[in-house]
Design a protein around this motif. Structure first.
Motif, short mmCIF file in Angstrom:
data_model
loop_
_atom_site.label_atom_id
_atom_site.label_comp_id
_atom_site.label_asym_id
_atom_site.label_seq_id
_atom_site.Cartn_x
_atom_site.Cartn_y
_atom_site.Cartn_z
N VAL A 169 -28.18 37.26 -31.70
CA VAL A 169 -27.23 38.37 -31.79
C VAL A 169 -26.23 38.28 -30.64
N ARG A 170 -26.72 37.82 -29.49
CA ARG A 170 -25.87 37.79 -28.29
C ARG A 170 -26.43 36.79 -27.30
N VAL A 171 -25.53 36.17 -26.55
CA VAL A 171 -25.92 35.27 -25.46
C VAL A 171 -25.14 35.69 -24.22
N THR A 172 -25.81 35.80 -23.09
CA THR A 172 -25.14 36.09 -21.83
C THR A 172 -25.47 35.00 -20.82
N LEU A 173 -24.49 34.61 -20.03
CA LEU A 173 -24.70 33.57 -19.02
C LEU A 173 -24.14 34.01 -17.68
N ALA A 174 -24.97 33.86 -16.66
CA ALA A 174 -24.51 34.15 -15.29
C ALA A 174 -23.72 32.95 -14.80
N ALA A 175 -22.55 32.76 -15.39
CA ALA A 175 -21.70 31.61 -15.08
C ALA A 175 -20.26 31.96 -15.43
N LYS A 176 -19.33 31.39 -14.67
CA LYS A 176 -17.93 31.59 -14.99
C LYS A 176 -17.61 30.90 -16.31
N LEU A 184 -21.34 24.78 -26.31
CA LEU A 184 -22.35 25.84 -26.18
C LEU A 184 -22.41 26.67 -27.45
N ALA A 185 -21.26 26.97 -28.04
CA ALA A 185 -21.23 27.75 -29.28
C ALA A 185 -22.00 27.03 -30.38
N GLU A 186 -21.85 25.72 -30.42
CA GLU A 186 -22.58 24.93 -31.42
C GLU A 186 -24.06 24.90 -31.11
N LEU A 187 -24.39 24.80 -29.82
CA LEU A 187 -25.79 24.76 -29.41
C LEU A 187 -26.51 26.05 -29.81
N TYR A 188 -25.89 27.20 -29.52
CA TYR A 188 -26.54 28.48 -29.78
C TYR A 188 -26.31 28.98 -31.21
N GLY A 189 -25.31 28.44 -31.89
CA GLY A 189 -25.01 28.90 -33.24
C GLY A 189 -24.20 30.16 -33.28
N THR A 190 -23.55 30.51 -32.18
CA THR A 190 -22.73 31.71 -32.14
C THR A 190 -21.64 31.56 -31.08
N ARG A 191 -20.52 32.22 -31.32
CA ARG A 191 -19.46 32.24 -30.32
C ARG A 191 -19.53 33.52 -29.49
N THR A 192 -20.52 34.35 -29.79
CA THR A 192 -20.70 35.59 -29.04
C THR A 192 -21.44 35.29 -27.74
N ILE A 193 -20.71 34.75 -26.80
CA ILE A 193 -21.27 34.37 -25.49
C ILE A 193 -20.51 35.12 -24.41
N ASP A 194 -21.22 35.91 -23.65
CA ASP A 194 -20.61 36.66 -22.55
C ASP A 194 -20.84 35.91 -21.24
N PHE A 195 -19.76 35.45 -20.62
CA PHE A 195 -19.85 34.76 -19.35
C PHE A 195 -19.71 35.76 -18.20
#
Length: 358
Positions: A169-176, A184-195
């Motif tokens: 549903v969501r991915v968050t990363l402690a990274a700029k 990464l979007a392909e790896l996780y299967g989503t473009r919903t990534i909060d940096f």
């Protein structure tokens, strides 16, 4: 459950993965080949645990040659089922993916350095959030790579358990935010990534993680948890020269070649140098050989039905009488009594319904 000796080390499987990725990105071996734990006899031995500093250095060197996002993806893509042995199967063989994940969190020390890494699970109604905590002293780029990889690994194992790709549903990363994060979007299967998030996490629908795992076998998780305990109990942490010596001694002992000269040859030093180094570490050849024999004999008495004569022969003693004298000296009891005490302990640990490592 986790010995203090394990802290500061990671599985050799994780180190092999780091070395493989470094080669993939053409990192010059001269920058890391000399590091502790990378000798073939240690790197290829699943009993050995490599210093965490070795893996950290390889990650730092690799992110000099490629963006951290690429390293995250490469590590995840190379982490096939079984890469991390019993830890993988704890997830993929549990009654549900979530139950397997809980076991994986309990036994994270099988793979990572438990003094700096943790897997945390938060259940909030319709969602389950998996957070990866890493407090190791790394460069920024290397830290980002490890965080990104950890989430990819968790998603891959959960998908393998469910036998279908689970989309978060969501991915968050402690990274700029990187310039490009298509990988990464392909790896996780989503473009919903909060940096630039306060933590590193991946969130799934609770309903997906609570769905029964296909082909799960009743009772298998309990067996795997016991195997996980054994994996940690028999691991050999490599912290310094003495650890390297002990792995060489154990290897020589398995091949019935545990002589001072044979072990010195394995370590590419003279017998005089070997004895001097042992003295510097506050021990002696005889003390180390006896410690190895004691551990081996205790394990054989507890875990096998071999007779005393057979155990004596496997442990380097002339006969059963010599072995009995040694056990009396170490424990103040007989081999038979030591065997009974070990079996009694095993029965207490294996009570039906008990949860190991709780």
């Amino acid at each position: 459950m986790v010995s203090h000796e394990h802290q500061g080390t990671t599985s050799s499987a994780l180190t092999r993965l780091s070395v493989s990725s470094a080669r993939l990105f053409d990192v010059p071996p001269k920058g890391y080949a000399h590091l502790l734990g990378l000798a073939p006899e240690h790197l290829n031995d699943d009993l050995c645990r490599t210093p965490a500093a070795t893996g950290i250095r390889i990650a730092e060197l690799t992110t000099v040659h490629t963006p951290w996002t690429e390293l995250s993806v490469a590590l995840a893509q190379q982490s096939d089922p079984g890469t991390f042995g019993v830890w993988d199967y704890l997830i993929t063989s549990a009654p549900t993916p979530l139950e397997g994940l809980r076991d994986a969190a309990t036994y994270i020390a099988i793979v990572a350095d438990s003094s700096t890494d943790a897997l945390r699970i938060t259940e909030d109604g319709a969602h389950v959030t998996i957070s990866h905590v890493n407090q190791a002293d790394l460069t920024y780029e290397a830290a980002c790579a490890i965080r990104g990889y950890a989430l990819g690994l968790y998603q891959r194992r959960l998908s393998e358990a469910a036998q279908r790709r689970l989309v978060p549903v969501r991915v968050t990363l402690a990274a700029k935010a990187p310039r490009r994060h298509e990988a990464l979007a392909e790896l996780y299967g989503t473009r919903t990534i909060d940096f630039e998030a306060p933590d590193t996490s991946i969130t799934f629908l609770a309903s997906e993680l609570n769905t029964p795992t296909p082909h799960a076998q009743p009772g298998l998780s309990a067996v795997l948890r016991r195997h996980a305990e054994q994996t940690l109990a028999t691991a050999i942490p490599l912290h310094d020269w003495l650890d390297l010596f002990r792995t060489a001694l154990a290897s020589a002992h398995e091949e019935a070649a545990a002589t001072l000269a044979a072990v010195a040859r394995r370590m590419a030093v003279s017998t005089r140098t070997l004895q001097r180094r042992l003295d510097e570490h506050g021990t002696t050849w005889n003390n180390e050989v006896e410690s190895l024999r004691r551990a081996r004999i205790t394990r054989l008495l507890h875990d096998t039905d071999l007779g005393i004569d057979a155990i004596a022969a496997r442990s380097g003693y002339a006969d059963a009488r010599a072995l009995r004298r040694a056990v009396q000296r170490w424990y103040g009891t007989t081999p038979a009594a030591l065997r009974r005490s070990g079996r009694a302990t095993d029965r207490r640990v294996s009570v039906p319904g008990a949860t190991l490592g709780a």
